[in-house]
Design an enzyme around this catalytic site. Structure first.
Site, short mmCIF file in Angstrom:
data_model
loop_
_atom_site.label_atom_id
_atom_site.label_comp_id
_atom_site.label_asym_id
_atom_site.label_seq_id
_atom_site.Cartn_x
_atom_site.Cartn_y
_atom_site.Cartn_z
N LYS A 81 5.40 -1.36 -6.08
CA LYS A 81 5.69 -1.94 -4.49
C LYS A 81 3.79 -3.09 -4.71
O LYS A 81 4.02 -3.36 -3.50
CB LYS A 81 5.29 -1.29 -3.63
N ASP A 82 2.49 -2.25 -5.61
CA ASP A 82 1.76 -3.72 -5.58
C ASP A 82 2.18 -4.59 -6.35
O ASP A 82 0.94 -5.98 -6.69
CB ASP A 82 0.94 -3.32 -5.76
N ARG A 129 5.87 -4.70 7.42
CA ARG A 129 7.48 -3.66 7.59
C ARG A 129 7.42 -2.56 7.76
O ARG A 129 8.12 -2.46 9.05
CB ARG A 129 7.24 -3.67 5.92
N ARG A 130 5.66 -1.89 8.28
CA ARG A 130 6.24 -0.48 8.89
C ARG A 130 5.87 -0.67 10.51
O ARG A 130 6.50 -0.47 11.06
CB ARG A 130 4.50 0.54 8.24
N ARG A 147 -6.74 -1.26 7.44
CA ARG A 147 -6.58 -1.42 5.47
C ARG A 147 -7.49 -0.83 4.97
O ARG A 147 -7.71 -0.06 5.73
CB ARG A 147 -7.11 -2.74 5.14
N ARG A 153 -7.72 5.70 5.02
CA ARG A 153 -7.16 5.59 6.48
C ARG A 153 -7.42 6.61 6.78
O ARG A 153 -7.29 6.75 8.32
CB ARG A 153 -5.72 5.17 5.90
N CYS A 240 4.05 -9.99 0.85
CA CYS A 240 3.42 -9.28 1.65
C CYS A 240 3.89 -9.68 2.98
O CYS A 240 2.85 -9.45 3.79
CB CYS A 240 1.81 -8.29 1.78
N1 LIG Z 1 -0.53 -0.48 -0.63
C1 LIG Z 1 -0.65 0.51 -1.29
C2 LIG Z 1 0.17 1.83 -1.75
N2 LIG Z 1 0.68 1.35 -2.86
C3 LIG Z 1 1.24 2.71 -3.08
C4 LIG Z 1 0.77 3.29 -2.18
C5 LIG Z 1 1.26 4.75 -2.87
C6 LIG Z 1 2.09 5.24 -3.78
C7 LIG Z 1 3.59 4.26 -3.92
O1 LIG Z 1 4.00 4.10 -3.12
O2 LIG Z 1 3.83 4.72 -5.55
C8 LIG Z 1 -0.12 2.93 -1.28
C9 LIG Z 1 -0.31 3.42 -0.29
C10 LIG Z 1 0.76 3.77 1.37
O3 LIG Z 1 1.73 2.89 1.00
O4 LIG Z 1 0.28 4.41 1.47
#
Ligand SMILES: NCc1[nH]cc(CCC(=O)O)c1CC(=O)O
Length: 303
Positions: A81-82, A129-130, A147, A153, A240
């Site tokens: 997702k990153d 998104r959240r 962040r 966090r 993002c």
């Molecule tokens: N943005 C940071 C990030 N990138 C992936 C994850 C969680 C692990 C995943 O999605 O595989 C997280 C932490 C979160 O959003 O709480």
């Protein structure tokens, strides 16, 4: 090939994920010497500004890609997702591992879920998104930027800075912190980031032997789902900077996709869904993106 160097970010979650990949490769290829190369990225270092302001998700990859280009590392492990929708030229994703939990989790030391929060409660999340999905459910909440890595966090939540935060269940589970999840925010009611819960391996695209070795960890059903989610995001020019959420899953012979685009400011959101055969995820993603635009998603997308 007898030695493999994996470039990784240094956060506890990134190290867990890279170690997980290393262990899977050692199990499949006995005799392969797998080593982690922990590196710092700009996305990890600059914590006082939003990701959107400093250049987006690619900042988590750049230093790792430079290491691969320079021959200091053979591959890199990422949370998919990153990973930006368009990879840097010269790179490929030979493996997407079987997806773990896709869902977001509601984390609080006091409250059992979003509906239990008092009026005006402070919820920490920097994810548009959240924020958009929280606003849609509870316009009264105070949404506050948050962040840093998962542990940072949680420490800020415990220090009393927020009444609740939202984190990915997969990250909490990998770090052995699943007891912190007070409520699951499951699809399709609440949608995750495209490809949330999936780990991807990146390498240079000019090394066929390496590509083949890494592809032994690829999970075809996960790839089909996340490709549909990422195709939808790509068609919306998602990054993002925009609140885009998507979840795809296999239902017998069918691939189903549900997507959302919303506003982090006022909680307005549009949703759309669709289905296709397993092999047509790209087209399905593009079609659901068109449906979202027809439903007015353009109002929430930049320029
Ligand atoms: N943005 C940071 C990030 N990138 C992936 C994850 C969680 C692990 C995943 O999605 O595989 C997280 C932490 C979160 O959003 O709480």
């Amino acid at each position: 090939m007898d030695r493999l160097r994996i470039a990784t970010r240094k956060s506890p979650l990134a190290l867990w994920q890279s170690e997980h990949v290393a262990a899977a490769l050692r199990a499949r290829h006995p005799g392969l010497d797998v080593e982690l190369i922990p590196l710092s990225t700009r996305g990890d270092e600059v914590l006082d500004r939003s990701l959107a302001a400093i250049g987006g998700k690619g900042l988590f990859l750049k230093e790792l890609e430079i290491a691969m280009q320079a021959g200091h590392a053979d591959c890199a492990v990422h949370s998919l997702k990153d990973v930006p929708m368009a990879l840097e030229p010269g790179f490929a994703l030979p493996a997407i591992l079987a997806r773990a939990d896709h869902a977001d989790g509601f984390v609080s030391n006091t409250f059992d879920g979003i509906d239990a929060l008092p009026v005006g409660a402070r919820v920490g999340t920097s994810s548009l998104r959240r924020q958009a999905q929280l606003r849609a459910r509870r316009p009264d909440l105070q949404l506050v930027d948050l962040r840093g890595n998962v542990n940072t966090r949680l420490a800020k939540l415990d220090a009393g800075d927020y009444d609740a935060i939202v984190l990915a269940c997969a990250g909490l589970q990998r770090l052995g912190l699943e007891t912190r999840i007070r409520a699951r925010l499951d699809a399709p009611d609440w949608l995750p980031a495209p490809a949330q819960g999936a780990i991807a391996i990146e390498c240079r695209d000019d090394a066929p032997g390496l590509h083949t070795l890494l592809a032994t960890l690829d999970d075809a059903p996960t790839r089909r789902c996340v490709e549909a989610e990422r195709a939808m995001n790509r068609a919306l020019h998602g990054s993002c900077h925009v609140p885009v959420a998507a979840y795809a899953w296999l239902d017998g012979e069918r691939l189903r996709l549900e997507g959302l685009v919303g506003s982090a400011q006022d909680g307005r959101a549009v949703r759309a869904g669709g289905e296709s055969s397993h092999a047509e995820g790209d087209a399905l993603g593009a079609r659901v993106a068109s449906l979202l635009l027809e439903a007015g998603a353009g109002a929430f997308l930049p320029g």
